[in-house]
Scaffold this active site. Sequence first.
Site, PDB file in Angstrom:
ATOM      1  N   ALA A  91     -86.787  17.529   6.862  1.00 23.95           N
ATOM      2  CA  ALA A  91     -86.224  16.322   7.493  1.00 23.95           C
ATOM      3  C   ALA A  91     -85.741  15.276   6.459  1.00 23.95           C
ATOM      4  O   ALA A  91     -86.365  15.148   5.413  1.00 23.95           O
ATOM      5  CB  ALA A  91     -87.298  15.696   8.382  1.00 23.95           C
ATOM      6  N   PRO A  92     -84.637  14.586   6.740  1.00 22.35           N
ATOM      7  CA  PRO A  92     -83.815  14.680   7.949  1.00 22.35           C
ATOM      8  C   PRO A  92     -82.817  15.839   7.971  1.00 22.35           C
ATOM      9  O   PRO A  92     -82.170  16.072   8.989  1.00 22.35           O
ATOM     10  CB  PRO A  92     -83.058  13.351   7.948  1.00 22.35           C
ATOM     11  CG  PRO A  92     -82.945  12.991   6.494  1.00 22.35           C
ATOM     12  CD  PRO A  92     -84.196  13.494   5.841  1.00 22.35           C
ATOM     13  N   GLY A  93     -82.655  16.571   6.855  1.00 22.13           N
ATOM     14  CA  GLY A  93     -81.823  17.770   6.951  1.00 22.13           C
ATOM     15  C   GLY A  93     -80.741  17.944   5.900  1.00 22.13           C
ATOM     16  O   GLY A  93     -79.850  18.769   6.058  1.00 22.13           O
ATOM     17  N   GLY A  94     -80.828  17.185   4.809  1.00 21.13           N
ATOM     18  CA  GLY A  94     -79.804  17.298   3.757  1.00 21.13           C
ATOM     19  C   GLY A  94     -79.704  18.705   3.174  1.00 21.13           C
ATOM     20  O   GLY A  94     -78.602  19.210   2.916  1.00 21.13           O
ATOM     21  N   ASP A 140     -90.895  20.720   9.370  1.00 24.04           N
ATOM     22  CA  ASP A 140     -91.208  19.327   9.026  1.00 24.04           C
ATOM     23  C   ASP A 140     -91.710  18.619  10.266  1.00 24.04           C
ATOM     24  O   ASP A 140     -91.195  18.866  11.357  1.00 24.04           O
ATOM     25  CB  ASP A 140     -89.943  18.608   8.486  1.00 24.04           C
ATOM     26  CG  ASP A 140     -90.283  17.405   7.624  1.00 24.04           C
ATOM     27  OD1 ASP A 140     -91.058  16.541   8.076  1.00 24.04           O
ATOM     28  OD2 ASP A 140     -89.778  17.337   6.493  1.00 24.04           O
ATOM     29  N   LYS A 183     -91.803  17.670  -8.079  1.00 24.88           N
ATOM     30  CA  LYS A 183     -91.748  16.217  -8.300  1.00 24.88           C
ATOM     31  C   LYS A 183     -92.607  15.879  -9.520  1.00 24.88           C
ATOM     32  O   LYS A 183     -93.746  16.353  -9.633  1.00 24.88           O
ATOM     33  CB  LYS A 183     -92.285  15.465  -7.077  1.00 24.88           C
ATOM     34  CG  LYS A 183     -91.711  15.947  -5.748  1.00 24.88           C
ATOM     35  CD  LYS A 183     -90.251  15.561  -5.551  1.00 24.88           C
ATOM     36  CE  LYS A 183     -89.687  16.187  -4.289  1.00 24.88           C
ATOM     37  NZ  LYS A 183     -88.256  16.001  -4.115  1.00 24.88           N
ATOM     38  N   SER A 213     -79.835  13.656  -0.556  1.00 27.98           N
ATOM     39  CA  SER A 213     -80.456  14.746  -1.312  1.00 27.98           C
ATOM     40  C   SER A 213     -79.778  16.091  -1.046  1.00 27.98           C
ATOM     41  O   SER A 213     -80.060  17.066  -1.731  1.00 27.98           O
ATOM     42  CB  SER A 213     -81.965  14.818  -1.085  1.00 27.98           C
ATOM     43  OG  SER A 213     -82.237  15.011   0.253  1.00 27.98           O
ATOM     44  N   ASP A 258     -97.009  22.504   9.349  1.00 25.63           N
ATOM     45  CA  ASP A 258     -97.330  22.207   7.951  1.00 25.63           C
ATOM     46  C   ASP A 258     -96.679  23.286   7.069  1.00 25.63           C
ATOM     47  O   ASP A 258     -96.938  24.479   7.241  1.00 25.63           O
ATOM     48  CB  ASP A 258     -98.866  22.224   7.787  1.00 25.63           C
ATOM     49  CG  ASP A 258     -99.288  21.902   6.357  1.00 25.63           C
ATOM     50  OD1 ASP A 258     -98.423  21.892   5.459  1.00 25.63           O
ATOM     51  OD2 ASP A 258    -100.490  21.658   6.148  1.00 25.63           O
ATOM     52  N   ASP A 286     -88.407  21.039  -0.494  1.00 25.27           N
ATOM     53  CA  ASP A 286     -88.261  19.709  -1.103  1.00 25.27           C
ATOM     54  C   ASP A 286     -89.434  18.817  -0.677  1.00 25.27           C
ATOM     55  O   ASP A 286     -89.282  17.604  -0.548  1.00 25.27           O
ATOM     56  CB  ASP A 286     -86.907  19.122  -0.632  1.00 25.27           C
ATOM     57  CG  ASP A 286     -86.503  17.847  -1.365  1.00 25.27           C
ATOM     58  OD1 ASP A 286     -86.984  17.629  -2.484  1.00 25.27           O
ATOM     59  OD2 ASP A 286     -85.707  17.071  -0.812  1.00 25.27           O
TER      60      ASP A 286
END
Length: 349
Positions: free
Chosen positions: A215-218, A234, A300, A182, A254, A271
């Site tokens: 997370a994970p950090g893209g 995250d 989304k 991502s 949060d 995201d």
Amino acid sequence: MSRYILYCRAGFEKDCANEIQHHATEAGLFGFCRAKDNFGYVEFELTNGEDSALFKKVKLDKLVFTRQWFCLIEELFDLDPSDRISPIVKALAGHEYADITLDYADTNEGKAVSSFTKKFVVPLQKALNKQKVVQNKAEAVLHIFLFNSQHILLGFSPCNNRSDLHLGIRRLKFPASAPSRSTLKLEEAFHYFIAKSDWPTKLSGGLNAVDLGAAPGGWTYQLVQRGMMVSAIDNGPMNKDLMETGQVKHLREDGFKYEPKKRNVHWLVCDMVEKPTRVAALMVKWIVNDWCKEAIFNLKLPMKQRYQHLAQVVEQMEVALYEGGVRYKLQIKHLYHDREEVTCYLTRI
Ligand SMILES: C[S@@+](CC[C@H](N)C(=O)[O-])C[C@H]1O[C@@H](n2cnc3c(N)ncnc32)[C@H](O)[C@@H]1O
């Protein structure tokens, strides 16, 4: 009467159709769409207005779901395999274009056509050059849209209201060291929303950024690569290499409750997989409170009626921004690397 072809991601034809219908009607243009699921394009037939009226009244960058478009000049059926070029050259006699593009739908069928275009492009260009079809000063680009090797559409799009990218798609190479695919969504968003001339000031070292749902950090990776300091929010784990850069502070909080301590955040990116109404309200809160200068976020859209839902969310944002007394710029695009989501850019102006 004029016919337009609008390219979109396969599976998003209804959204593309609903959106163009809405914008055309608002502009006083009337027409109807033909859209088939998973074809990767929509046909829009305009029943009033002069040829290319749609291009004059609707801007491509205002359309979320359309990647590229053209207005039909001629449809050629049953092309003779021994000479496909002559009918094309004949149909284009007397026309001039700034460039030529060989197009197909972004589908598996389209990909099969793309290997054919590789053989076809050189002799076609030779023939069109001979006829002086390409002229630098011309104001439109010629689209040769292939359904297959025997069925072709010829059309044009105006240089000042089209995508410069082939098929309206930005292809990016996945950086091997990025923690998730991502990462390409944020990279594409920077290309799409931020003018290249602004990159040295807006996407440069020393700026502070907040990544909600990091997370994970893209996405954090894109900011770190550009020399920024990132607060990554995250509960999930962040990529180790990214943490070792020393540019990332991981906060297990949060994203809906997190507030920046200092007023020095330039970028907010988000995201988080959450209801679009919730994310949109959060983004507006950050901009209205001046907690960041610019925001890029995903909404989304897993529901069936994506365009209608998005229109409601946009209205909700516009009302809240107006009530917050903010002058703003909001842009939204269904980017190539987006799937069931759209990417938004929001900033004060
Ligand atoms: C699609 S992933 C993000 C991927 C990330 N942008 C990347 O490029 O690697 C969504 C993330 O949002 C996080 N998330 C969801 N709700 C959250 C919340 N309320 N606060 C913080 N993070 C949240 C999830 O833990 C998940 O890691």
